[in-house]
Design an enzyme around this catalytic site. Structure first.
Site, mmCIF file in Angstrom:
data_model
loop_
_atom_site.group_PDB
_atom_site.id
_atom_site.type_symbol
_atom_site.label_atom_id
_atom_site.label_comp_id
_atom_site.label_asym_id
_atom_site.label_seq_id
_atom_site.Cartn_x
_atom_site.Cartn_y
_atom_site.Cartn_z
ATOM 1 N N MET A 1 -6.163 -7.635 -0.479
ATOM 2 C CA MET A 1 -5.165 -7.359 0.853
ATOM 3 C C MET A 1 -3.928 -7.986 0.523
ATOM 4 O O MET A 1 -4.008 -9.000 0.557
ATOM 5 C CB MET A 1 -5.907 -7.522 2.122
ATOM 6 C CG MET A 1 -7.182 -6.506 2.383
ATOM 7 S SD MET A 1 -6.616 -4.698 2.302
ATOM 8 C CE MET A 1 -5.351 -4.539 3.226
ATOM 9 N N SER B 1 -3.570 6.351 0.328
ATOM 10 C CA SER B 1 -4.263 6.026 1.548
ATOM 11 C C SER B 1 -3.826 6.950 2.688
ATOM 12 O O SER B 1 -2.776 7.232 3.188
ATOM 13 C CB SER B 1 -3.914 4.525 2.378
ATOM 14 O OG SER B 1 -4.085 4.425 3.739
ATOM 15 N N ASP C 1 -3.710 -3.594 -1.807
ATOM 16 C CA ASP C 1 -3.688 -2.712 -0.624
ATOM 17 C C ASP C 1 -2.863 -3.349 0.379
ATOM 18 O O ASP C 1 -2.759 -4.605 0.947
ATOM 19 C CB ASP C 1 -5.032 -2.405 -0.161
ATOM 20 C CG ASP C 1 -5.026 -1.528 0.862
ATOM 21 O OD1 ASP C 1 -3.947 -0.988 1.355
ATOM 22 O OD2 ASP C 1 -6.050 -1.348 1.466
ATOM 23 N N HIS D 1 -7.729 7.014 -0.935
ATOM 24 C CA HIS D 1 -8.317 5.822 -0.232
ATOM 25 C C HIS D 1 -8.700 6.099 1.118
ATOM 26 O O HIS D 1 -7.731 6.533 1.802
ATOM 27 C CB HIS D 1 -7.149 4.931 -0.431
ATOM 28 C CG HIS D 1 -7.617 3.340 -0.053
ATOM 29 N ND1 HIS D 1 -8.227 2.469 -0.598
ATOM 30 C CD2 HIS D 1 -7.054 2.674 1.252
ATOM 31 C CE1 HIS D 1 -8.574 1.290 0.041
ATOM 32 N NE2 HIS D 1 -7.749 1.393 1.197
ATOM 33 N N MET E 1 -13.317 -1.621 6.878
ATOM 34 C CA MET E 1 -12.655 -2.610 7.611
ATOM 35 C C MET E 1 -13.778 -2.759 8.952
ATOM 36 O O MET E 1 -13.142 -2.443 10.230
ATOM 37 C CB MET E 1 -11.331 -2.569 7.969
ATOM 38 C CG MET E 1 -10.455 -2.850 6.757
ATOM 39 S SD MET E 1 -8.884 -1.990 6.978
ATOM 40 C CE MET E 1 -9.116 -0.303 6.392
ATOM 41 N N SER F 1 2.004 4.497 3.373
ATOM 42 C CA SER F 1 3.501 4.799 3.696
ATOM 43 C C SER F 1 4.288 5.423 2.484
ATOM 44 O O SER F 1 5.064 6.408 2.629
ATOM 45 C CB SER F 1 3.980 4.038 4.575
ATOM 46 O OG SER F 1 3.771 2.783 4.147
ATOM 47 N N MET G 1 -12.111 2.035 9.994
ATOM 48 C CA MET G 1 -11.937 0.600 10.963
ATOM 49 C C MET G 1 -12.701 0.758 12.257
ATOM 50 O O MET G 1 -12.663 2.007 12.774
ATOM 51 C CB MET G 1 -10.224 0.698 11.405
ATOM 52 C CG MET G 1 -9.242 0.437 10.244
ATOM 53 S SD MET G 1 -7.480 0.675 10.911
ATOM 54 C CE MET G 1 -6.847 0.667 9.449
ATOM 55 N N GLY H 1 -1.176 0.712 8.750
ATOM 56 C CA GLY H 1 -0.335 1.086 7.603
ATOM 57 C C GLY H 1 1.147 0.639 8.004
ATOM 58 O O GLY H 1 1.445 0.320 8.887
ATOM 59 N N ASP I 1 -9.591 4.599 4.859
ATOM 60 C CA ASP I 1 -9.527 3.441 5.454
ATOM 61 C C ASP I 1 -10.601 3.467 6.726
ATOM 62 O O ASP I 1 -10.123 4.108 7.666
ATOM 63 C CB ASP I 1 -8.172 2.977 5.981
ATOM 64 C CG ASP I 1 -7.389 2.466 4.931
ATOM 65 O OD1 ASP I 1 -7.786 1.420 4.179
ATOM 66 O OD2 ASP I 1 -6.307 3.188 4.433
ATOM 67 N N HIS J 1 -12.738 1.901 1.901
ATOM 68 C CA HIS J 1 -12.345 0.661 2.471
ATOM 69 C C HIS J 1 -12.858 0.487 3.804
ATOM 70 O O HIS J 1 -12.422 0.907 4.779
ATOM 71 C CB HIS J 1 -10.870 0.712 2.073
ATOM 72 C CG HIS J 1 -10.559 -0.772 2.625
ATOM 73 N ND1 HIS J 1 -8.960 -0.885 2.988
ATOM 74 C CD2 HIS J 1 -11.010 -1.926 2.927
ATOM 75 C CE1 HIS J 1 -8.845 -2.289 3.284
ATOM 76 N NE2 HIS J 1 -9.949 -2.875 3.316
HETATM 77 C C1 DX5 Z 1 -4.287 -1.346 5.799
HETATM 78 C C2 DX5 Z 1 -5.237 -0.452 5.034
HETATM 79 C C3 DX5 Z 1 -4.061 0.118 3.988
HETATM 80 C C4 DX5 Z 1 -2.957 1.134 4.517
HETATM 81 C C5 DX5 Z 1 -1.966 0.751 3.768
HETATM 82 O O1 DX5 Z 1 -5.393 -1.980 6.867
HETATM 83 O O2 DX5 Z 1 -5.989 -0.764 4.373
HETATM 84 O O3 DX5 Z 1 -4.936 0.824 3.138
HETATM 85 O O4 DX5 Z 1 -3.297 2.262 4.688
HETATM 86 O O5 DX5 Z 1 -0.876 1.112 4.162
HETATM 87 P P1 DX5 Z 1 0.766 0.831 3.399
HETATM 88 O O6 DX5 Z 1 0.526 1.256 2.059
HETATM 89 O O7 DX5 Z 1 1.537 1.897 4.428
HETATM 90 O O8 DX5 Z 1 0.954 -0.715 3.409
HETATM 91 ZN ZN ZN Z 2 -7.122 0.208 2.710
#
Ligand code: DX5
Ligand code: ZN
Length: 221
Positions: free
Chosen positions: A136, A7, A174, A32, A67, A197, A36, A143, A34, A65
């Site tokens: 999820m 991600s 995820d 990936h 959101m 991360s 938002m 993250g 994200d 993804h």
């Molecule tokens: C969170 C995202 C993830 C995020 C995961 O809302 O959908 O994809 O980047 O981050 P880590 O791997 O650090 O939990």
């Molecule tokens: Zn994600």
């Protein structure tokens, strides 16, 4: 097949193209992304212009993804920006069946995501309509959060539901995924792993290789 989907939310946005290329060259199969909207989740990340710019840096699968509330509104724009796999939240689609079909008709693969507190049974009517289900394992929006332990049981339950119907649908996990818990998630039945991360801390290429090494070991067991 086991797939790593780094991600980019945890990448350095001042050199995003470079950071995508690093994980892509190291062998990560998906990127990936994200997206938002500040409504479905508290935070705002990035959208179509960033995705289409990054499209030039790699030919890996772009796993988007969403959101975002009513993500079907953006499906055509995301296809044009270079999305290969579009994942929408069940909780964000009033007419999930319509949105799934819309994504397929545009020629993308389709995934449906569930928040930690949404039971897997809610997908029982559309299980055979989708390419991937994203479970999820943190509350979406940020993250670097801690893996929520009860989501492990959801992976087991969903894999059992799919097996019962003879489906080999991908299960993506995820949130809070790292080298320390990925084997447990594989055992539970997941096969696509998002890691933000855990990939982008310290040496991203080395982290990708460490994940792929585990995949290789488990596949050859
Ligand atoms: C969170 C995202 C993830 C995020 C995961 O809302 O959908 O994809 O980047 O981050 P880590 O791997 O650090 O939990
Ligand atoms: Zn994600």
């Amino acid at each position: 097949m086991y797939i790593l989907a780094p991600s980019i939310l945890s990448a350095d946005f001042s050199k995003l193209g470079e950071d995508v290329k690093t994980v892509s060259d190291a062998g990560a199969q998906y990127i990936h992304l994200d997206v938002m909207d500040g409504a479905f989740v508290p935070s705002i990340s990035f959208g179509m212009p960033v995705i289409s710019s990054l499209r030039k840096t790699t030919d890996r699968v772009f796993d988007v993804h969403m959101m975002v509330e009513e993500p079907g509104r953006y499906a055509a724009d995301l296809k044009a920006a270079g999305a290969d796999l579009l994942c929408v939240h069940q909780e964000a689609c009033r007419h999930l069946d319509r949105t799934i079909n819309q994504i397929k008709e545009l020629g993308m693969k389709v995934g449906v995501a569930l928040n930690p507190a949404t039971p897997v049974e809610t997908l029982s009517c559309v299980l055979d309509q989708v390419d991937m289900i994203l479970l999820m394992s943190v509350n979406p929006g940020f993250g670097g959060q801690k893996f929520i332990p009860y989501t492990l049981d959801k992976i087991r339950k969903l894999r059992a539901m799919l097996n019962e119907r003879g489906l080999q649908t991908d299960i993506q996990v995820d949130g809070g995924v790292g080298l320390g818990n990925v084997r447990e998630l594989m055992d539970a039945g997941a096969n696509v792993f998002v890691a933000g991360s855990a990939v982008y801390k310290n040496d991203a290429a080395a982290n990708v290789k460490a994940f792929l090494e585990i995949f290789h070991e488990e596949a050859n067991k």
